[in-house]
Design a protein around this motif. Structure first.
Motif, PDB file in Angstrom:
ATOM      1  N   GLU A  39     -45.421   9.874  19.675  1.00 23.07           N
ATOM      2  CA  GLU A  39     -44.867   8.301  19.755  1.00 23.07           C
ATOM      3  C   GLU A  39     -43.174   8.455  20.469  1.00 23.07           C
ATOM      4  OE1 GLU A  39     -46.210   4.972  17.748  1.00 23.07           O
ATOM      5  OE2 GLU A  39     -48.474   6.025  18.053  1.00 23.07           O
ATOM      6  N   PHE A  40     -43.308   9.882  19.565  1.00 19.92           N
ATOM      7  CA  PHE A  40     -42.226  10.367  18.499  1.00 19.92           C
ATOM      8  C   PHE A  40     -40.828  11.386  20.661  1.00 19.92           C
ATOM      9  CE2 PHE A  40     -43.440   8.789  15.189  1.00 19.92           C
ATOM     10  CZ  PHE A  40     -42.140   8.052  14.818  1.00 19.92           C
ATOM     11  N   LEU A  41     -39.818  11.154  20.575  1.00 20.03           N
ATOM     12  CA  LEU A  41     -38.950  12.289  21.436  1.00 20.03           C
ATOM     13  C   LEU A  41     -39.624  13.364  20.814  1.00 20.03           C
ATOM     14  CD1 LEU A  41     -35.758  10.123  22.642  1.00 20.03           C
ATOM     15  CD2 LEU A  41     -36.983  10.153  23.164  1.00 20.03           C
ATOM     16  N   LEU A  42     -39.495  13.514  19.866  1.00 23.87           N
ATOM     17  CA  LEU A  42     -39.415  15.079  19.374  1.00 23.87           C
ATOM     18  C   LEU A  42     -37.518  15.800  19.982  1.00 23.87           C
ATOM     19  CD1 LEU A  42     -42.503  15.283  17.971  1.00 23.87           C
ATOM     20  CD2 LEU A  42     -40.716  14.897  16.765  1.00 23.87           C
ATOM     21  N   PRO A  43     -36.834  15.369  20.623  1.00 27.05           N
ATOM     22  CA  PRO A  43     -36.105  16.040  21.106  1.00 27.05           C
ATOM     23  C   PRO A  43     -34.921  17.531  20.580  1.00 27.05           C
ATOM     24  CG  PRO A  43     -34.730  14.501  20.042  1.00 27.05           C
ATOM     25  CD  PRO A  43     -36.175  14.179  19.912  1.00 27.05           C
TER      26      PRO A  43
END
Length: 214
Positions: A39-43
């Motif tokens: 669900e997270f960007l984890l950029p």
């Protein structure tokens, strides 16, 4: 450091706001955060994003390959730079909902014309592409790094560059990172170094004394 247009900058600001909100949410989840990782960007982060942006502007590659579109954070940096040098970005993603979200953001930024979105298994998609690739960003699940390297390496152009993310953090992927770095080190015409920026970037260049460009 600037993007090519206000539209791109505005989309980046949206990504940064989302990432800030998600960091707060991740802290509240504690040990349960891993359950919600998709669900997270984890950029890659702004430091690595700008590094890749400047690298592309300097090298002026014809074709860039991104393995792991995710929600499009790094895609934005790559596409903006590729557009300025007249190249093409091929970006591959396994999750259709992530690719759809990324496509929406890249279209909103006005730079989708230079992006070729491909959906499916990374190795299969690489195998189906004739190449060559001038720059490769490797930022997918870490146990896929070595299989992907084996797939795209024969299609890496002379003086082609590989940027592999998450070489330092998170610690939980260190075993896969060691396997990847060992695989890179075993290649006779690859020169490589670890850059302590962001979560750690392994920057590798294909070069040999027989390279006709030099």
């Amino acid at each position: 450091m600037y993007f090519s247009s206000a539209a791109v900058a505005e989309v980046f600001a949206e990504y940064e706001k989302r990432n800030s909100d998600e960091l707060a949410r991740a802290a509240s989840l504690g040990s349960r955060v891993f359950e919600h990782r998709d669900e997270f960007l984890l950029p890659v982060g702004r430091e690595v994003g700008w590094f890749l942006h400047k690298l592309i502007l300097a090298k002026r590659p014809a074709r860039v390959l991104e393995l792991g579109t995710s929600y499009g954070y790094s895609t934005l940096f790559l596409a903006d730079a590729v557009m300025q040098v007249g190249g093409t970005l091929v970006t591959m993603e396994l999750a259709d909902y992530k690719q759809a979200a990324a496509r929406t953001m890249i279209e909103k930024a006005g730079i989708s014309a230079v992006v070729d979105f491909r959906l499916g298994d990374a190795v299969a998609l690489i195998d189906a592409d004739a190449g060559p690739f001038d720059v490769v960003l490797l930022d997918i699940w870490k146990d896929c790094y070595v299989p992907c390297l084996r797939a795209f390496y024969p299609k890496l152009a002379d003086e082609g560059i590989i940027a592999a993310d998450n070489m330092i953090e998170p610690i939980v992927v260190r075993e896969d990172v060691r396997k990847y770095r060992a695989a890179v080190a075993s290649l006779p015409d690859i020169q490589t170094t670890l850059l302590p920026i962001g979560s750690g970037i392994e920057l590798s260049v294909k070069w040999s004394p027989t390279n006709k460009k030099l």
